[in-house]
Design a protein around this motif. Structure first.
Motif, PDB file in Angstrom:
ATOM      1  N   THR A   1       0.995  -1.202  -0.243  1.00 50.16           N
ATOM      2  CA  THR A   1       0.108  -0.282   0.131  1.00 50.16           C
ATOM      3  C   THR A   1       1.099   1.148   0.239  1.00 50.16           C
ATOM      4  O   THR A   1       0.695   2.284  -0.717  1.00 50.16           O
ATOM      5  CB  THR A   1      -1.005  -0.259   1.109  1.00 50.16           C
ATOM      6  OG1 THR A   1      -1.973  -0.603   1.648  1.00 50.16           O
ATOM      7  CG2 THR A   1      -2.436   1.064   1.143  1.00 50.16           C
TER       8      THR A   1
ATOM      9  N   SER B   1     -13.408   7.026   7.242  1.00 53.17           N
ATOM     10  CA  SER B   1     -14.907   6.550   6.179  1.00 53.17           C
ATOM     11  C   SER B   1     -14.517   7.780   5.356  1.00 53.17           C
ATOM     12  O   SER B   1     -14.931   7.873   4.033  1.00 53.17           O
ATOM     13  CB  SER B   1     -16.161   7.938   7.147  1.00 53.17           C
ATOM     14  OG  SER B   1     -16.263   6.804   7.842  1.00 53.17           O
TER      15      SER B   1
ATOM     16  N   PRO C   1      -8.240   2.154   6.350  1.00 49.24           N
ATOM     17  CA  PRO C   1     -10.101   2.239   5.682  1.00 49.24           C
ATOM     18  C   PRO C   1     -10.944   2.868   6.534  1.00 49.24           C
ATOM     19  O   PRO C   1     -11.622   1.952   7.584  1.00 49.24           O
ATOM     20  CB  PRO C   1     -10.254   1.189   5.784  1.00 49.24           C
ATOM     21  CG  PRO C   1      -9.463   0.551   6.989  1.00 49.24           C
ATOM     22  CD  PRO C   1      -7.988   0.971   6.666  1.00 49.24           C
TER      23      PRO C   1
ATOM     24  N   ASP D   1     -13.772   9.195  11.416  1.00 46.53           N
ATOM     25  CA  ASP D   1     -15.007   8.270  11.125  1.00 46.53           C
ATOM     26  C   ASP D   1     -16.319   7.846  11.463  1.00 46.53           C
ATOM     27  O   ASP D   1     -16.193   8.820  12.678  1.00 46.53           O
ATOM     28  CB  ASP D   1     -14.423   6.921  11.551  1.00 46.53           C
ATOM     29  CG  ASP D   1     -15.080   5.038  11.309  1.00 46.53           C
ATOM     30  OD1 ASP D   1     -14.607   4.811  10.118  1.00 46.53           O
ATOM     31  OD2 ASP D   1     -16.465   4.848  11.803  1.00 46.53           O
TER      32      ASP D   1
ATOM     33  N   GLU E   1      -7.483   8.382  -2.160  1.00 44.26           N
ATOM     34  CA  GLU E   1      -7.915   7.641  -2.535  1.00 44.26           C
ATOM     35  C   GLU E   1      -6.861   6.176  -1.860  1.00 44.26           C
ATOM     36  O   GLU E   1      -7.467   5.111  -1.398  1.00 44.26           O
ATOM     37  CB  GLU E   1      -8.098   7.307  -4.086  1.00 44.26           C
ATOM     38  CG  GLU E   1      -8.886   7.812  -4.900  1.00 44.26           C
ATOM     39  CD  GLU E   1      -9.238   7.480  -5.948  1.00 44.26           C
ATOM     40  OE1 GLU E   1      -8.379   7.213  -6.550  1.00 44.26           O
ATOM     41  OE2 GLU E   1     -10.187   8.772  -6.568  1.00 44.26           O
TER      42      GLU E   1
ATOM     43  N   LEU F   1      -7.261   6.365   2.051  1.00 48.01           N
ATOM     44  CA  LEU F   1      -7.505   5.545   2.295  1.00 48.01           C
ATOM     45  C   LEU F   1      -8.108   3.604   1.845  1.00 48.01           C
ATOM     46  O   LEU F   1      -8.534   3.490   3.233  1.00 48.01           O
ATOM     47  CB  LEU F   1      -9.313   5.426   1.851  1.00 48.01           C
ATOM     48  CG  LEU F   1      -9.368   7.167   2.451  1.00 48.01           C
ATOM     49  CD1 LEU F   1     -11.121   7.194   1.034  1.00 48.01           C
ATOM     50  CD2 LEU F   1     -10.189   6.843   3.805  1.00 48.01           C
ATOM     51  N   ARG F   2      -7.186   3.745   0.793  1.00 49.95           N
ATOM     52  CA  ARG F   2      -6.125   2.089   1.251  1.00 49.95           C
ATOM     53  C   ARG F   2      -5.546   1.683   2.434  1.00 49.95           C
ATOM     54  O   ARG F   2      -5.862   0.782   3.088  1.00 49.95           O
ATOM     55  CB  ARG F   2      -5.782   1.901   0.192  1.00 49.95           C
ATOM     56  CG  ARG F   2      -6.309   1.713  -1.193  1.00 49.95           C
ATOM     57  CD  ARG F   2      -6.045   1.251  -2.595  1.00 49.95           C
ATOM     58  NE  ARG F   2      -6.613   2.383  -3.879  1.00 49.95           N
ATOM     59  CZ  ARG F   2      -5.482   2.220  -4.376  1.00 49.95           C
ATOM     60  NH1 ARG F   2      -4.887   1.058  -5.475  1.00 49.95           N
ATOM     61  NH2 ARG F   2      -6.703   2.539  -5.692  1.00 49.95           N
TER      62      ARG F   2
ATOM     63  N   SER G   1     -12.129  13.482   0.784  1.00 52.25           N
ATOM     64  CA  SER G   1     -13.196  12.265  -0.239  1.00 52.25           C
ATOM     65  C   SER G   1     -14.324  12.597  -0.293  1.00 52.25           C
ATOM     66  O   SER G   1     -15.203  11.384  -1.120  1.00 52.25           O
ATOM     67  CB  SER G   1     -12.263  11.167   0.934  1.00 52.25           C
ATOM     68  OG  SER G   1     -12.624  11.392   1.997  1.00 52.25           O
TER      69      SER G   1
END
Length: 234
Positions: A4, A32, A30, A127, A23, A26-27, A51
């Protein structure tokens, strides 16, 4: 985790739009949502990438109120990990936490962006639920902020050399600066007082400063001075 990281690092060299930066983050994390913003002593407050609208709003609230986890992360140079912001955030950021009351935000995490002694900004994640980050996740994010800080600083300096029209990014705060100029012309205020007037209007109307600025620039809102009192001429 290493795979990652490779994706994130390579993204910095081939990104076409700033919002693509979030993007791969967020990988890695993980949650919100995530945003990347400039703020601090070096650069003006601006959301570089977001995002979703919720995280963009969190940035706007912090810019407008001059308080919040991103400001604390930039000022201290350390991560700010607020695992239950609505229950415990009032002590640190009373106005910011109050503004979150009607929003689906359970936890917020902010990581400083710095290049040497220069304050560049912050990466902020949220989140909808109350969440914790383990030590490995925090260390991973701090490692990521080093190349990201250089990217954000380089990108900001490059944009500064372009014509004004090329700098109007979707999340840019330049419109607030332009609206401040309108207020200065209308009322003869100092730049600080004109900015404060827009901030107060936004607070009173429960709106963002960007929204109020758009009204001023589109001439839906204007001000006059009568008997030493500022009034809305509309």
């Amino acid at each position: 985790m290493s795979d990652t990281f490779a994706i994130v690092y390579s993204a910095l060299d081939r990104v076409d739009e700033d919002d693509q930066l979030v993007e791969p983050i967020l990988r890695l994390m993980p949650l919100s949502g995530v945003s990347i913003a400039t703020l601090g002593d070096t650069l003006s407050p601006e959301t570089i990438a977001a995002s979703d609208e919720q995280i963009a709003l969190l940035d706007e609230l912090q810019f407008d109120l001059s308080e919040g986890p991103s400001w604390d992360a930039v000022g201290s140079g350390r991560p700010v990990l607020e695992e239950a912001v609505k229950r415990t955030g009032y002590d640190s950021w009373p106005s910011f936490t109050e503004a979150l009351r009607d929003h689906a935000v359970g936890s917020i995490f902010a990581f400083p962006l710095r290049v040497g002694p220069l304050q560049v900004g912050a990466v902020e994640l949220y989140d909808t639920e109350e969440r914790t980050l383990d030590t490995q996740a925090v260390e991973a994010m701090m490692s990521l902020t080093r190349p990201l800080s250089r990217y954000v600083l380089r990108r900001t300096l490059e944009l500064a050399s372009l014509p004004d029209t090329a700098q109007l990014k979707p999340h840019a705060r330049r419109r607030i600066h332009q609206a401040t100029g309108f207020v200065i012309a209308q009322l003869g205020l100092s730049p600080d007082d004109a900015h404060l007037l827009i901030q107060a209007q936004a607070f009173a109307q429960n709106r963002s400063m960007s929204e109020v600025a758009e009204d001023i620039l589109e001439r839906r809102t204007g001000y006059v001075l009568r008997d030493e009192t500022i009034e809305d001429e509309r």
